[in-house]
Design an enzyme around this catalytic site. Sequence first.
Site, PDB file in Angstrom:
ATOM      1  N   ARG A 177      59.323  36.888  53.748  1.00 26.02           N
ATOM      2  CA  ARG A 177      57.971  36.335  53.902  1.00 26.02           C
ATOM      3  C   ARG A 177      58.003  35.061  54.739  1.00 26.02           C
ATOM      4  NH1 ARG A 177      56.518  31.931  53.366  1.00 26.02           N
ATOM      5  NH2 ARG A 177      57.165  31.686  51.212  1.00 26.02           N
TER       6      ARG A 177
ATOM      7  N   GLU B 108      56.753  23.222  53.498  1.00 24.20           N
ATOM      8  CA  GLU B 108      55.303  23.274  53.737  1.00 24.20           C
ATOM      9  C   GLU B 108      54.554  22.282  52.860  1.00 24.20           C
ATOM     10  OE1 GLU B 108      53.501  24.218  55.891  1.00 24.20           O
ATOM     11  OE2 GLU B 108      54.694  25.660  57.015  1.00 24.20           O
TER      12      GLU B 108
ATOM     13  N   GLY C 137      61.023  14.954  55.791  1.00 20.96           N
ATOM     14  CA  GLY C 137      60.044  15.923  56.283  1.00 20.96           C
ATOM     15  C   GLY C 137      58.629  15.663  55.817  1.00 20.96           C
TER      16      GLY C 137
ATOM     17  N   PRO D 292      65.461  14.668  60.019  1.00 21.33           N
ATOM     18  CA  PRO D 292      66.360  14.240  58.928  1.00 21.33           C
ATOM     19  C   PRO D 292      65.847  13.042  58.136  1.00 21.33           C
ATOM     20  CG  PRO D 292      67.603  14.643  60.956  1.00 21.33           C
ATOM     21  CD  PRO D 292      66.160  14.774  61.313  1.00 21.33           C
TER      22      PRO D 292
HETATM   23  P1  TGC Z   1      46.689  12.357  58.493  1.00 22.78           P
HETATM   24  O1  TGC Z   1      46.059  11.062  58.863  1.00 22.78           O
HETATM   25  O2  TGC Z   1      46.429  12.891  57.163  1.00 22.78           O
HETATM   26  O3  TGC Z   1      46.250  13.461  59.577  1.00 22.78           O
HETATM   27  C1  TGC Z   1      46.370  13.276  60.964  1.00 22.78           C
HETATM   28  C2  TGC Z   1      45.313  14.171  61.603  1.00 22.78           C
HETATM   29  O4  TGC Z   1      45.553  15.545  61.253  1.00 22.78           O
HETATM   30  C3  TGC Z   1      44.437  16.081  60.487  1.00 22.78           C
HETATM   31  N1  TGC Z   1      45.032  16.890  59.398  1.00 22.78           N
HETATM   32  C4  TGC Z   1      45.024  18.216  59.356  1.00 22.78           C
HETATM   33  N2  TGC Z   1      44.460  19.132  60.161  1.00 22.78           N
HETATM   34  C5  TGC Z   1      44.623  20.435  59.819  1.00 22.78           C
HETATM   35  N3  TGC Z   1      45.313  20.848  58.759  1.00 22.78           N
HETATM   36  C6  TGC Z   1      45.907  19.954  57.932  1.00 22.78           C
HETATM   37  N4  TGC Z   1      46.606  20.382  56.884  1.00 22.78           N
HETATM   38  C7  TGC Z   1      45.762  18.570  58.219  1.00 22.78           C
HETATM   39  N5  TGC Z   1      46.197  17.452  57.615  1.00 22.78           N
HETATM   40  C8  TGC Z   1      45.729  16.421  58.343  1.00 22.78           C
HETATM   41  C9  TGC Z   1      43.700  14.874  59.984  1.00 22.78           C
HETATM   42  O5  TGC Z   1      42.338  15.171  59.763  1.00 22.78           O
HETATM   43  C10 TGC Z   1      43.888  13.896  61.122  1.00 22.78           C
HETATM   44  O6  TGC Z   1      43.038  14.301  62.184  1.00 22.78           O
HETATM   45  P2  TGC Z   1      42.424  13.230  63.213  1.00 22.78           P
HETATM   46  O7  TGC Z   1      41.565  14.054  64.108  1.00 22.78           O
HETATM   47  O8  TGC Z   1      41.661  12.278  62.350  1.00 22.78           O
HETATM   48  O9  TGC Z   1      43.585  12.590  63.890  1.00 22.78           O
HETATM   49  O10 TGC Z   1      48.244  12.236  58.808  1.00 22.78           O
HETATM   50  P3  TGC Z   1      49.385  11.544  57.965  1.00 22.78           P
HETATM   51  O11 TGC Z   1      50.466  11.175  58.929  1.00 22.78           O
HETATM   52  O12 TGC Z   1      48.809  10.506  57.064  1.00 22.78           O
HETATM   53  O13 TGC Z   1      49.948  12.756  57.113  1.00 22.78           O
HETATM   54  C11 TGC Z   1      49.541  13.014  55.889  1.00 22.78           C
HETATM   55  C12 TGC Z   1      50.365  14.167  55.211  1.00 22.78           C
HETATM   56  C13 TGC Z   1      51.340  13.572  54.232  1.00 22.78           C
HETATM   57  C14 TGC Z   1      49.342  14.995  54.479  1.00 22.78           C
HETATM   58  C15 TGC Z   1      51.129  15.033  56.248  1.00 22.78           C
HETATM   59  O14 TGC Z   1      52.084  14.287  56.901  1.00 22.78           O
HETATM   60  C16 TGC Z   1      51.797  16.230  55.592  1.00 22.78           C
HETATM   61  O15 TGC Z   1      51.170  17.277  55.403  1.00 22.78           O
HETATM   62  N6  TGC Z   1      53.132  16.138  55.232  1.00 22.78           N
HETATM   63  C17 TGC Z   1      53.900  17.270  54.772  1.00 22.78           C
HETATM   64  C18 TGC Z   1      54.716  17.829  55.917  1.00 22.78           C
HETATM   65  C19 TGC Z   1      54.954  19.300  55.804  1.00 22.78           C
HETATM   66  O16 TGC Z   1      54.316  20.010  55.070  1.00 22.78           O
HETATM   67  N7  TGC Z   1      55.883  19.819  56.614  1.00 22.78           N
HETATM   68  C20 TGC Z   1      56.085  21.196  56.722  1.00 22.78           C
HETATM   69  C21 TGC Z   1      56.996  21.508  57.895  1.00 22.78           C
HETATM   70  S1  TGC Z   1      57.001  23.202  58.377  1.00 22.78           S
HETATM   71  C22 TGC Z   1      57.741  24.017  57.142  1.00 22.78           C
HETATM   72  O17 TGC Z   1      58.078  23.518  56.122  1.00 22.78           O
HETATM   73  C23 TGC Z   1      57.919  25.476  57.405  1.00 22.78           C
HETATM   74  S2  TGC Z   1      58.589  26.296  56.086  1.00 22.78           S
HETATM   75  C24 TGC Z   1      58.657  27.908  56.580  1.00 22.78           C
HETATM   76  C25 TGC Z   1      57.526  28.746  56.035  1.00 22.78           C
HETATM   77  O18 TGC Z   1      56.340  28.354  56.186  1.00 22.78           O
HETATM   78  O19 TGC Z   1      57.792  29.792  55.440  1.00 22.78           O
HETATM   79  P1  FAD Z   2      61.466  14.215  51.635  1.00 19.82           P
HETATM   80  O1  FAD Z   2      60.280  14.114  52.522  1.00 19.82           O
HETATM   81  O2  FAD Z   2      62.594  13.292  51.873  1.00 19.82           O
HETATM   82  O3  FAD Z   2      60.988  14.069  50.122  1.00 19.82           O
HETATM   83  C1  FAD Z   2      61.889  13.755  49.051  1.00 19.82           C
HETATM   84  C2  FAD Z   2      61.093  13.604  47.754  1.00 19.82           C
HETATM   85  O4  FAD Z   2      60.173  12.530  47.872  1.00 19.82           O
HETATM   86  C3  FAD Z   2      60.252  14.846  47.394  1.00 19.82           C
HETATM   87  O5  FAD Z   2      60.315  15.081  46.028  1.00 19.82           O
HETATM   88  C4  FAD Z   2      58.839  14.431  47.791  1.00 19.82           C
HETATM   89  O6  FAD Z   2      57.838  15.081  47.037  1.00 19.82           O
HETATM   90  C5  FAD Z   2      58.877  12.949  47.471  1.00 19.82           C
HETATM   91  N1  FAD Z   2      57.876  12.203  48.235  1.00 19.82           N
HETATM   92  C6  FAD Z   2      57.739  12.169  49.574  1.00 19.82           C
HETATM   93  N2  FAD Z   2      56.710  11.366  49.925  1.00 19.82           N
HETATM   94  C7  FAD Z   2      56.196  10.888  48.764  1.00 19.82           C
HETATM   95  C8  FAD Z   2      55.121  10.011  48.459  1.00 19.82           C
HETATM   96  N3  FAD Z   2      54.363   9.482  49.409  1.00 19.82           N
HETATM   97  N4  FAD Z   2      54.873   9.722  47.154  1.00 19.82           N
HETATM   98  C9  FAD Z   2      55.623  10.285  46.178  1.00 19.82           C
HETATM   99  N5  FAD Z   2      56.655  11.136  46.409  1.00 19.82           N
HETATM  100  C10 FAD Z   2      56.932  11.422  47.698  1.00 19.82           C
HETATM  101  N6  FAD Z   2      60.470  22.304  58.382  1.00 19.82           N
HETATM  102  C11 FAD Z   2      60.030  22.652  59.627  1.00 19.82           C
HETATM  103  O7  FAD Z   2      59.545  21.828  60.380  1.00 19.82           O
HETATM  104  N7  FAD Z   2      60.133  23.961  60.044  1.00 19.82           N
HETATM  105  C12 FAD Z   2      60.668  24.928  59.279  1.00 19.82           C
HETATM  106  O8  FAD Z   2      60.720  26.098  59.697  1.00 19.82           O
HETATM  107  C13 FAD Z   2      61.162  24.573  57.988  1.00 19.82           C
HETATM  108  N8  FAD Z   2      61.781  25.519  57.211  1.00 19.82           N
HETATM  109  C14 FAD Z   2      62.395  25.112  56.042  1.00 19.82           C
HETATM  110  C15 FAD Z   2      63.199  26.032  55.346  1.00 19.82           C
HETATM  111  C16 FAD Z   2      63.867  25.631  54.192  1.00 19.82           C
HETATM  112  C17 FAD Z   2      64.788  26.582  53.495  1.00 19.82           C
HETATM  113  C18 FAD Z   2      63.664  24.322  53.670  1.00 19.82           C
HETATM  114  C19 FAD Z   2      64.332  23.895  52.376  1.00 19.82           C
HETATM  115  C20 FAD Z   2      62.874  23.418  54.355  1.00 19.82           C
HETATM  116  C21 FAD Z   2      62.249  23.797  55.564  1.00 19.82           C
HETATM  117  N9  FAD Z   2      61.527  22.878  56.329  1.00 19.82           N
HETATM  118  C22 FAD Z   2      61.041  23.223  57.565  1.00 19.82           C
HETATM  119  C23 FAD Z   2      61.497  21.462  55.931  1.00 19.82           C
HETATM  120  C24 FAD Z   2      60.452  21.169  54.883  1.00 19.82           C
HETATM  121  O9  FAD Z   2      59.167  21.166  55.430  1.00 19.82           O
HETATM  122  C25 FAD Z   2      60.814  19.804  54.265  1.00 19.82           C
HETATM  123  O10 FAD Z   2      61.974  20.014  53.485  1.00 19.82           O
HETATM  124  C26 FAD Z   2      59.694  19.245  53.422  1.00 19.82           C
HETATM  125  O11 FAD Z   2      58.590  18.898  54.215  1.00 19.82           O
HETATM  126  C27 FAD Z   2      60.144  18.000  52.606  1.00 19.82           C
HETATM  127  O12 FAD Z   2      60.865  17.118  53.408  1.00 19.82           O
HETATM  128  P2  FAD Z   2      62.312  16.588  52.930  1.00 19.82           P
HETATM  129  O13 FAD Z   2      63.104  17.757  52.518  1.00 19.82           O
HETATM  130  O14 FAD Z   2      62.866  15.744  54.015  1.00 19.82           O
HETATM  131  O15 FAD Z   2      62.017  15.712  51.640  1.00 19.82           O
END
Ligand code: TGC
Ligand code: FAD
Length: 387
Positions: free
Chosen positions: A94, A367, A141, A138
């Site tokens: 998935r 995510e 995330g 690193p």
């Molecule tokens: P923030 O000020 O909240 O937002 C910046 C701008 O982006 C807009 N926005 C969004 N738009 C669409 N969808 C969303 N989910 C959005 N979240 C925010 C927001 O409205 C703003 O727009 P504008 O026009 O005002 O500039 O930005 P922030 O830097 O304070 O970030 C907040 C936070 C913590 C929510 C964000 O950094 C976050 O979501 N962190 C988590 C990162 C994350 O989820 N990483 C995932 C990486 S990819 C992955 O893990 C793939 S796994 C593989 C699989 O999917 O199976």
């Molecule tokens: P960190 O951000 O270092 O977080 C560490 C801990 O701190 C967590 O418990 C978190 O909840 C907590 N924390 C963070 N911020 C706060 C806060 N403000 N207040 C309180 N607690 C907080 N990323 C991609 O870009 N592309 C991919 O395809 C992708 N695939 C992945 C596949 C796998 C198998 C895994 C494990 C991860 C993948 N990721 C990918 C990365 C993933 O998105 C990150 O692991 C995730 O966003 C968390 O980042 P981190 O692991 O660096 O943890």
Amino acid sequence: MPDVATPDFYNIESLLSEDERHVRDSVRRFVDKHVLPIASDCFEQARFPAELVPKMAELGLFGSTLTGYGCAGLNNVAYGLIMQEIERGDSGLRSFTSVQSGLVMYPIFRYGSDEQKERWLPELAKGKAIGCFGLSEPHGGSDPGAMFTTARKQGEDWVLNGSKTWITNGSIADVAVVWARTEDGVRGFLVEKGNPGYETLDIGRKFSLRTSVTSSLHFDNCRIPAENELPLARSLSAPLSCLTQARYGIAWGVIGAAMACYSEALDVAHHRTLFRELLIEKQAIQVRLADMLRRITTAQLLVLQLGRLKDAGEMHHAQVSLAKWNNVRMALDIARDARDMIGADGITLEHGPIRRMLDLETVVTYEGTQSIHQLIVGREITGAEAF
Ligand code: TGC
Ligand code: FAD
């Protein structure tokens, strides 16, 4: 009496269109025939089942909500059902599908030029090209806005420096969608396999998502042509909008993993006799099964309404956060409980829950971790940022 393998206690079936049911049933058959028989072995061997990719492409599972370019043009409920069924088989598969569809084809479709779309979308839809999405770094995330990877203009080209980590499909990807900081904010770039200055390294010794390839991406003066920039991605909101697509799919997908665990726990409880009675006759076991069904049913209703909102263009990303948080927590708790109900046998790969449970440890982290989604919902309620 609920269906054991794919519980539907509230007859949610009746809320689906014929087309949605048809899509779900064809993916269900594919998963029963091709995924479930090999999923445990692939997990044990840490092997990505690449042989399934052409079959999945044939079923139209990649970029299935996009229109044109050989994509199926399905609605978001059908897409969710696809994710549910694939994850009923395996979370790693998935994940592959989420990345290919929501994190690679979607940004090219939404933010790419016509040339980029023509070049990549048909190949990605056919599974002949594989993509990855490089956002996490690193340093942490959870806070992609603090990214260190840079892109600098040199003549007509862009030069990328930095690294991304934990990238699904990294080393097997023909094209990487990479997010980097420029003088004008965050931009997206298409980096092709083999581009000088671009290297990948697989992350090993994973005890979770073992059927999925996870890599780090490294950019050392990696020069790419100007036409590889995604022209319509102008800020951090572009990659975050892609996360919304993937999180939506995850909220549906994990229901499949939970269904599989529930169904196995129920099956074991039907056949195991302890203290002179079948386990199903024990009150504590019934309470645990009822609780699993309660949680699966509420998760099913949650994502169905979320999908209807998305199809109507009314979905807000904070609603996706609530669903991702709720449903992944639900699935992880059910997987752990099912593992325990199977007793010692439950720690082996002869049963699914231990594999599901370990995989869901990734799903709860990637995510957006649970805390991040709670804080996104908290910000929505209060208007105050608490990240
Ligand atoms: P923030 O000020 O909240 O937002 C910046 C701008 O982006 C807009 N926005 C969004 N738009 C669409 N969808 C969303 N989910 C959005 N979240 C925010 C927001 O409205 C703003 O727009 P504008 O026009 O005002 O500039 O930005 P922030 O830097 O304070 O970030 C907040 C936070 C913590 C929510 C964000 O950094 C976050 O979501 N962190 C988590 C990162 C994350 O989820 N990483 C995932 C990486 S990819 C992955 O893990 C793939 S796994 C593989 C699989 O999917 O199976
Ligand atoms: P960190 O951000 O270092 O977080 C560490 C801990 O701190 C967590 O418990 C978190 O909840 C907590 N924390 C963070 N911020 C706060 C806060 N403000 N207040 C309180 N607690 C907080 N990323 C991609 O870009 N592309 C991919 O395809 C992708 N695939 C992945 C596949 C796998 C198998 C895994 C494990 C991860 C993948 N990721 C990918 C990365 C993933 O998105 C990150 O692991 C995730 O966003 C968390 O980042 P981190 O692991 O660096 O943890």
